[in-house]
Design an enzyme around this catalytic site. Sequence first.
Site, PDB file in Angstrom:
ATOM      1  N   ALA A  10     -18.377   4.359   1.378  1.00 23.21           N
ATOM      2  CA  ALA A  10     -19.457   4.512   2.003  1.00 23.21           C
ATOM      3  C   ALA A  10     -19.379   4.744   3.651  1.00 23.21           C
ATOM      4  O   ALA A  10     -20.301   5.384   4.234  1.00 23.21           O
ATOM      5  CB  ALA A  10     -20.650   3.288   2.278  1.00 23.21           C
ATOM      6  N   ARG A  15     -13.236   8.604  13.131  1.00 22.11           N
ATOM      7  CA  ARG A  15     -12.293   9.208  13.996  1.00 22.11           C
ATOM      8  C   ARG A  15     -11.537  10.615  12.890  1.00 22.11           C
ATOM      9  O   ARG A  15     -10.917  11.432  13.635  1.00 22.11           O
ATOM     10  CB  ARG A  15     -10.570   8.230  13.802  1.00 22.11           C
ATOM     11  CG  ARG A  15     -11.244   7.119  14.990  1.00 22.11           C
ATOM     12  CD  ARG A  15      -9.948   6.693  14.934  1.00 22.11           C
ATOM     13  NE  ARG A  15     -10.010   4.908  14.085  1.00 22.11           N
ATOM     14  CZ  ARG A  15      -8.435   5.018  13.365  1.00 22.11           C
ATOM     15  NH1 ARG A  15      -7.500   5.600  14.217  1.00 22.11           N
ATOM     16  NH2 ARG A  15      -8.195   4.203  12.738  1.00 22.11           N
ATOM     17  N   ASN A 376       5.490  55.171 -16.611  1.00 20.84           N
ATOM     18  CA  ASN A 376       5.504  55.297 -15.155  1.00 20.84           C
ATOM     19  C   ASN A 376       3.975  55.394 -14.774  1.00 20.84           C
ATOM     20  O   ASN A 376       3.467  57.292 -14.496  1.00 20.84           O
ATOM     21  CB  ASN A 376       6.527  56.002 -15.754  1.00 20.84           C
ATOM     22  CG  ASN A 376       6.808  56.113 -13.930  1.00 20.84           C
ATOM     23  OD1 ASN A 376       6.235  55.250 -13.106  1.00 20.84           O
ATOM     24  ND2 ASN A 376       8.446  55.586 -13.578  1.00 20.84           N
TER      25      ASN A 376
HETATM   26  C1  UD1 Z   1     -10.785  -3.952   5.749  1.00 17.76           C
HETATM   27  C2  UD1 Z   1     -10.143  -5.946   5.515  1.00 17.76           C
HETATM   28  C3  UD1 Z   1      -9.665  -6.357   5.432  1.00 17.76           C
HETATM   29  C4  UD1 Z   1      -7.992  -4.754   5.888  1.00 17.76           C
HETATM   30  C5  UD1 Z   1      -8.256  -3.444   5.328  1.00 17.76           C
HETATM   31  C6  UD1 Z   1      -7.561  -3.127   4.867  1.00 17.76           C
HETATM   32  C7  UD1 Z   1     -12.824  -6.614   4.964  1.00 17.76           C
HETATM   33  C8  UD1 Z   1     -13.290  -7.724   5.661  1.00 17.76           C
HETATM   34  N1  UD1 Z   1     -11.106  -6.198   5.696  1.00 17.76           N
HETATM   35  O1  UD1 Z   1     -10.901  -4.168   6.800  1.00 17.76           O
HETATM   36  O2  UD1 Z   1      -8.781  -7.590   5.423  1.00 17.76           O
HETATM   37  O3  UD1 Z   1      -7.167  -5.610   6.367  1.00 17.76           O
HETATM   38  O4  UD1 Z   1      -9.900  -3.504   5.105  1.00 17.76           O
HETATM   39  O5  UD1 Z   1      -7.568  -1.231   5.101  1.00 17.76           O
HETATM   40  O6  UD1 Z   1     -13.147  -6.020   4.173  1.00 17.76           O
HETATM   41  N2  UD1 Z   1     -16.757   0.321   3.464  1.00 17.76           N
HETATM   42  C9  UD1 Z   1     -18.680   0.734   2.942  1.00 17.76           C
HETATM   43  N3  UD1 Z   1     -18.852   0.114   3.672  1.00 17.76           N
HETATM   44  C10 UD1 Z   1     -19.137  -1.235   4.420  1.00 17.76           C
HETATM   45  C11 UD1 Z   1     -18.215  -1.120   4.722  1.00 17.76           C
HETATM   46  C12 UD1 Z   1     -16.860  -0.533   4.648  1.00 17.76           C
HETATM   47  O7  UD1 Z   1     -18.474   0.742   2.015  1.00 17.76           O
HETATM   48  O8  UD1 Z   1     -20.210  -1.838   4.633  1.00 17.76           O
HETATM   49  C13 UD1 Z   1     -15.982   0.896   2.720  1.00 17.76           C
HETATM   50  C14 UD1 Z   1     -15.398   1.876   4.470  1.00 17.76           C
HETATM   51  O9  UD1 Z   1     -15.927   3.243   3.800  1.00 17.76           O
HETATM   52  C15 UD1 Z   1     -14.212   1.862   3.771  1.00 17.76           C
HETATM   53  C16 UD1 Z   1     -13.702   0.498   3.451  1.00 17.76           C
HETATM   54  O10 UD1 Z   1     -15.127  -0.212   3.228  1.00 17.76           O
HETATM   55  O11 UD1 Z   1     -13.157   2.763   3.180  1.00 17.76           O
HETATM   56  C17 UD1 Z   1     -12.832  -0.656   4.037  1.00 17.76           C
HETATM   57  O12 UD1 Z   1     -13.769  -1.088   5.268  1.00 17.76           O
HETATM   58  P1  UD1 Z   1     -13.482  -1.326   6.870  1.00 17.76           P
HETATM   59  O13 UD1 Z   1     -14.782  -0.997   7.939  1.00 17.76           O
HETATM   60  O14 UD1 Z   1     -12.433   0.261   7.611  1.00 17.76           O
HETATM   61  O15 UD1 Z   1     -12.332  -2.316   6.871  1.00 17.76           O
HETATM   62  P2  UD1 Z   1     -11.198  -2.914   7.413  1.00 17.76           P
HETATM   63  O16 UD1 Z   1     -12.337  -3.479   9.259  1.00 17.76           O
HETATM   64  O17 UD1 Z   1     -10.868  -1.575   7.816  1.00 17.76           O
END
Ligand code: UD1
Length: 457
Positions: A10, A15, A376
């Site tokens: 989602a 970036r 040909n």
């Molecule tokens: C998350 C983990 C972290 C881990 C890291 C690895 C949590 C709280 N933290 O952090 O421990 O080390 O991944 O990359 O889970 N997403 C949704 N809906 C939301 C939020 C996120 O679908 O409401 C999806 C995002 O599209 C993304 C993924 O979940 O693909 C990870 O979300 P993100 O917010 O990037 O988590 P991190 O801060 O990277």
Amino acid sequence: MRVDIVVLAAGKGTRMKSAMPKVLHCLAGRPLLGHVLDRARQLTDTDVTVVVGHGADQVKTAFDGDGIRWVDQTEQLGTGHALQQALPSLRPDAITLVLYGDVPLIALPTLQGLVSRVSDSSLGLLTVTLDNPAGYGRIVRDQSGNVVGIVEEKDASDAQKALREVNTGVLALPPGLAARLLGQIGNQNAQGEYYLTDIIALAVDRGFTVNTSQPSASYETEGVNSRYQLNRLERIYQRQRAIQLMDAGVTLADMHRFDCRGNLTSGEDSFIDLNCVFEGTVTMGSNVSIGPNCLICDAVIGDNVTIKANTVIEGPVTIAANVEVGPFARLRPGTVLEEQARIGNFVETKKSRIGPGSKVNHLTYIGDTEIGRDVNVGAGTITCNYDGVNKFQTTIDDGAFIGSNTALVAPVTVGKGATVGAGSTITRNVADGELAVARGKQKSIAGWQRPAKIEKD
Ligand code: UD1
Ligand code: CA
């Protein structure tokens, strides 16, 4: 083992700086999400739910008809909240496996290993140990080494920040655990988000054990947040494809200048020169040679075929054994080249069969045409297959000879062993064995005086 896979997809992907949702960006010609789905489906008895938010409609459209259950997360309140949206679609007797739409290279054995660590009283957590753990959630263990929770970077103490074992995000939960615990996760943390990672401490409090496992390579759990990271994973993926091909007996002039965006298989002793791109499904026989700078898409290529430099194949195209193509040829959909046919430079073919041993060597367009054996076709021959509205068929029978610079105005047939004089515009059928010449007769004027320059005063 029944496994419900929930793919979180989602997020916005700020970036990437793109109008397109991040999970639709392509790795090896396939959207990131597609790679995750391919892998998910390789596990047995799976049911796949994808949580979408940003660009949800675009994502759904891209995978229309793929048998995916879509769940909308209109506001991205955190990974815990995202999984919660999928709860209604989870089967009560299935393990829940959480994957990410932007983590494309996770391998099947890694997922199988993780799922096998789940029991009624334990869950599986995929972790990696990094030299630089910055940005990741840290795995917190007690004195006996048991996992007791995950702390996000932004909530971590300095001591916790020093921990190098991090959460990849991928985890597998026993049936029912997500439904039981997700509602208890709060958002009292540095980011004000519902962290899926909090489910670990909640489960441990209730007597569950956390079994960790590691991927065999760290890139498996790398996510794509920027185009740089996307390219990094693309190169890792292409390197693997190149190695697979070399292991199958193919020589590559340079494994770093080879790209496969689909499925390429080959027999032994084939050779691929620099800068070739393969797309769709390409099957090559043994001892095939592909020259530099070729683009080959959806083709079946027989043994001992030579494709020379700068050839473009836009299949479906079938090439039988011992054929030579190029340089600078373009084979379009529906081209079939039979044994020992020869297609030379600046020749375009479409929806045409070129019979065994027939040659179309220079500067020619062959469309909607059946060419028999040992024909040909002279330089500059054009099949005029289109009247501006309809397409018509040309037939050139066995052993015919088409002189250079001939226009064959379809529908038209040139019979067996017939000859067409150079420069002809053929509008009527030529019978077997006939000579057809259709051009202005040559007139020669002896002693011809060229015009003299008129002097101006
Ligand atoms: C998350 C983990 C972290 C881990 C890291 C690895 C949590 C709280 N933290 O952090 O421990 O080390 O991944 O990359 O889970 N997403 C949704 N809906 C939301 C939020 C996120 O679908 O409401 C999806 C995002 O599209 C993304 C993924 O979940 O693909 C990870 O979300 P993100 O917010 O990037 O988590 P991190 O801060 O990277
Ligand atoms: Ca992330």
